[in-house]
Design a protein around this motif. Structure first.
Motif, mmCIF file in Angstrom:
data_model
loop_
_atom_site.group_PDB
_atom_site.id
_atom_site.type_symbol
_atom_site.label_atom_id
_atom_site.label_comp_id
_atom_site.label_asym_id
_atom_site.label_seq_id
_atom_site.Cartn_x
_atom_site.Cartn_y
_atom_site.Cartn_z
ATOM 1 N N ALA A 145 0.837 -1.205 0.000
ATOM 2 C CA ALA A 145 0.000 0.000 0.000
ATOM 3 C C ALA A 145 0.867 1.249 0.000
ATOM 4 O O ALA A 145 0.579 2.225 -0.702
ATOM 5 C CB ALA A 145 -0.918 -0.003 1.219
ATOM 6 N N GLY A 146 1.948 1.218 0.772
ATOM 7 C CA GLY A 146 2.851 2.367 0.806
ATOM 8 C C GLY A 146 3.490 2.621 -0.541
ATOM 9 O O GLY A 146 3.671 3.773 -0.950
ATOM 10 N N HIS A 147 3.848 1.555 -1.241
ATOM 11 C CA HIS A 147 4.451 1.678 -2.560
ATOM 12 C C HIS A 147 3.458 2.292 -3.544
ATOM 13 O O HIS A 147 3.789 3.208 -4.310
ATOM 14 C CB HIS A 147 4.903 0.303 -3.035
ATOM 15 C CG HIS A 147 5.615 0.311 -4.344
ATOM 16 N ND1 HIS A 147 6.012 -0.833 -4.972
ATOM 17 C CD2 HIS A 147 6.000 1.331 -5.168
ATOM 18 C CE1 HIS A 147 6.619 -0.533 -6.112
ATOM 19 N NE2 HIS A 147 6.605 0.768 -6.254
ATOM 20 N N LEU A 148 2.220 1.801 -3.537
ATOM 21 C CA LEU A 148 1.208 2.312 -4.462
ATOM 22 C C LEU A 148 0.920 3.785 -4.211
ATOM 23 O O LEU A 148 0.800 4.588 -5.151
ATOM 24 C CB LEU A 148 -0.077 1.494 -4.336
ATOM 25 C CG LEU A 148 0.000 0.055 -4.867
ATOM 26 C CD1 LEU A 148 -1.269 -0.708 -4.518
ATOM 27 C CD2 LEU A 148 0.226 0.046 -6.368
ATOM 28 N N ASP A 149 0.798 4.167 -2.939
ATOM 29 C CA ASP A 149 0.537 5.582 -2.633
ATOM 30 C C ASP A 149 1.728 6.455 -3.020
ATOM 31 O O ASP A 149 1.555 7.585 -3.487
ATOM 32 C CB ASP A 149 0.229 5.757 -1.143
ATOM 33 C CG ASP A 149 -1.175 5.303 -0.791
ATOM 34 O OD1 ASP A 149 -2.055 5.420 -1.654
ATOM 35 O OD2 ASP A 149 -1.396 4.844 0.341
#
Length: 244
Positions: A145-149
């Protein structure tokens, strides 16, 4: 291309021709590049050339619109606002209106002060939000999720950096070309520094790289008077500045 220009010049309904795309960016055209031509017609409704709107071949890509539409195309409020960059380096091939086509085109090339301020405020808030979401997810062990954001924050920070200079954010294809030929002035935004930074963020959302970029962007935004947008985030800014 030559045949179409000759046809357009012979058509009294056509008042302007504008070349866009790779052929308008020195050094970007390849053997596969077509000619992107925007055809501007008089405002009466029966110009036969309008039937060619959307025509595409291996050599020619046409956008046909009446003068009234061309006046607002790409400007704030236009549903086709995403096309703004198409006009930044565009070239006038035909102007039957004593320079009117050129003047309209010049209006699109840069952001005026109000446009730039509004763009910075809007995209800066979105950039802070997206980076904050990313760093929270990394902190809480949600790396994907951190990567996508983090990836979604990249176009937002580019909008901010270009708007701070009253510039239109280039399409990704032309980002290196733009930064190299028309640098933003701060060495941190040079192509050889900024693009690898963005690459690391896009690759894995590295939190330290995100914080480093945020710190630099925050400083630039504050110098330009956009502190209130940042201050509205209050104590949440701590996460964007340090691991603690």
């Amino acid at each position: 291309m030559a045949a179409f220009v000759a046809r357009a010049e012979a058509d009294p309904a056509v008042v302007g021709l504008v070349l866009s795309g790779s052929r308008a960016h020195d050094g970007m055209a390849t053997g596969r590049s077509d000619y992107d031509v925007h055809v501007i017609t008089r405002d009466h409704p029966h110009a036969a050339v309008r039937e060619l709107d959307g025509f595409r071949s291996g050599h020619l890509d046409l956008v046909v619109m009446p003068l009234a539409d061309f006046r607002i195309r790409g400007l704030p409020g236009d549903p086709q606002g995403w096309q703004r960059y198409a006009y930044v380096h565009a070239r006038v091939l035909l102007d039957r209106l004593d320079g009117t086509i050129a003047r309209i085109l010049d209006r699109k090339r840069t952001l005026d002060r109000d446009e730039a301020r509004n763009a910075v405020d809007s995209y800066l808030d979105a950039y802070v939000n997206q980076t904050f979401r990313s760093l929270k997810s990394h902190r809480d062990g949600r790396a994907t999720a951190g990567h996508l954001d983090a990836a979604e924050s990249v176009p937002l920070v580019l909008e901010v950096l270009f708007a701070l200079h009253q510039r239109v954010r280039p399409y990704n294809k032309y980002l290196r070309w733009e930064l190299t030929r028309y640098p933003l002035g701060d060495p941190r935004w040079d192509a050889e520094r900024l693009l690898p930074t963005l690459g690391r963020i896009l690759t894995d959302g590295d939190p330290d790289t995100q914080r480093s970029l945020f710190t630099a962007a925050e400083a630039a935004a504050r110098r330009a008077g956009h502190g209130p947008v940042l201050d509205s985030w209050g104590s949440d800014l701590r996460l964007l500045r340090s691991r603690n």
